[in-house]
Design a protein around this motif. Structure first.
Motif, PDB file in Angstrom:
ATOM      1  N   ARG A 261       0.830  -1.210   0.000  1.00 43.08           N
ATOM      2  CA  ARG A 261       0.000   0.000   0.000  1.00 43.08           C
ATOM      3  C   ARG A 261       0.864   1.259   0.000  1.00 43.08           C
ATOM      4  O   ARG A 261       0.536   2.247  -0.672  1.00 43.08           O
ATOM      5  N   ALA A 265       0.922   4.216  -2.779  1.00 45.85           N
ATOM      6  CA  ALA A 265       0.713   5.614  -2.413  1.00 45.85           C
ATOM      7  C   ALA A 265       1.854   6.495  -2.911  1.00 45.85           C
ATOM      8  O   ALA A 265       1.638   7.626  -3.361  1.00 45.85           O
ATOM      9  N   GLU A 270      -1.427   9.089  -3.470  1.00 46.59           N
ATOM     10  CA  GLU A 270      -2.617   8.904  -2.652  1.00 46.59           C
ATOM     11  C   GLU A 270      -2.227   8.625  -1.198  1.00 46.59           C
ATOM     12  O   GLU A 270      -1.104   8.209  -0.902  1.00 46.59           O
ATOM     13  N   ASP A 271      -3.176   8.815  -0.305  1.00 42.12           N
ATOM     14  CA  ASP A 271      -3.007   8.474   1.092  1.00 42.12           C
ATOM     15  C   ASP A 271      -3.312   6.983   1.233  1.00 42.12           C
ATOM     16  O   ASP A 271      -4.431   6.548   0.935  1.00 42.12           O
ATOM     17  N   PRO A 272      -2.332   6.166   1.694  1.00 39.26           N
ATOM     18  CA  PRO A 272      -2.583   4.732   1.806  1.00 39.26           C
ATOM     19  C   PRO A 272      -3.720   4.390   2.774  1.00 39.26           C
ATOM     20  O   PRO A 272      -4.350   3.346   2.668  1.00 39.26           O
ATOM     21  N   ARG A 275      -7.551   3.999   1.338  1.00 33.93           N
ATOM     22  CA  ARG A 275      -8.029   2.871   0.529  1.00 33.93           C
ATOM     23  C   ARG A 275      -9.088   2.087   1.268  1.00 33.93           C
ATOM     24  O   ARG A 275      -9.024   1.912   2.461  1.00 33.93           O
TER      25      ARG A 275
END
Length: 275
Positions: A261, A265, A270-272, A275
């Protein structure tokens, strides 16, 4: 798994071990762990102390090994350590083989807990034990398992050249799970040296055998190489597949899941945790 060769006899317990070995080979770790605990309870009712001890130790080794394969090793670390201590005091070649296997699993758990120096020391000591035992019993698969664990530990410590040398030196004689792990370790070691093109070529050189315990591992290493080459879209695709495979086939506590993850990210921004 060497347990089938360690144990001799035609008892009901022998048949149970044969079934558990098949479950291991099939990657049915949950069923294996449950069956091993049943065997442990069954062995506790045997009359002879020596026979009871052998089967209990065998069952516990298999149960803890299944937990480690799933990524639940932290939960069974105390049992691994107590079992290893018992086996050190148990005479016989079979007990020595079982001890090496249990300690190999302990090495994995130490590494997953971030105790890399301890894991490396344990691995090197196991290899010394293998050298002492190899003229008496078949321990080659234990040796290869420790070596692929050692490659992973060295990569995490940034010692990628050493990891590469071990992986390359032992790949020709590896098979099955050890072949898959050493191949993945070689890819990681090359990326760790910034040799991304070589890493990607190695990752794609052949498809290793499917081993549930290694789910997502090669895709994760491949995504790292693609990310290093700046091939963002390809890296994202492969990283997402690694995350999906880890989440599908491994226990939620497996440390490979947050690692996958985190890489995704890093690739996507993205922010892990989202999810």
């Amino acid at each position: 798994m060497e347990i089938a060769r360690m144990i001799r006899g035609r008892s009901r317990e022998s048949a149970a071990v044969d079934r558990l070995v098949r479950l291991w080979q099939d990657g049915a770790y949950e069923e294996l762990e449950a069956g091993a605990r049943e065997l442990q309870a069954q062995a506790g009712r045997l009359r002879g102390r020596e026979q009871r001890l052998v089967w209990e130790q065998c069952a516990r080794a298999m149960a803890t090994g299944a937990a480690c394969a799933l990524g639940r090793g932290a939960r069974v670390l105390p049992e691994l350590e107590s079992l290893a201590a018992e086996l050190r005091q148990t005479p016989g070649t079979a007990a020595q083989q079982l001890s090496l296997m249990v300690r190999s699993n302990r090495m994995v758990v130490l590494a997953e807990a971030g105790r890399h120096v301890e894991a490396e020391a344990e691995g090197l000591d196991i290899l010394r034990g293998v050298t002492r035992l190899k003229h008496l019993a078949p321990v080659w698969d234990i040796e290869l398992s420790v070596l692929d664990n050692l490659v992973a530990v060295l990569c995490v410590q940034g010692r990628h050249e050493e990891a590469e040398a071990i992986a390359r030196g032992n790949l020709p004689r590896a098979e099955g799970a050890s072949l898959a792990a050493l191949h993945c370790g070689l890819v990681r070691s090359l990326s760790g040296q910034g040799r991304y093109e070589e890493a990607l070529a190695e990752a794609r050189r052949y498809t290793p055998p499917r081993v549930r315990a290694h789910s997502g591992g090669l895709d994760l290493a491949t995504a790292e190489a693609l990310h290093g080459l700046g091939r963002r879209d390809e890296a994202e695709t492969v990283a997402r597949r690694a995350v999906s495979d880890c989440e599908r086939f491994l226990h939620p506590e497996h440390p490979r899941i947050p690692r996958a993850r985190a890489l995704l990210a890093e690739i996507t921004g993205e922010d892990p945790e989202s999810r």
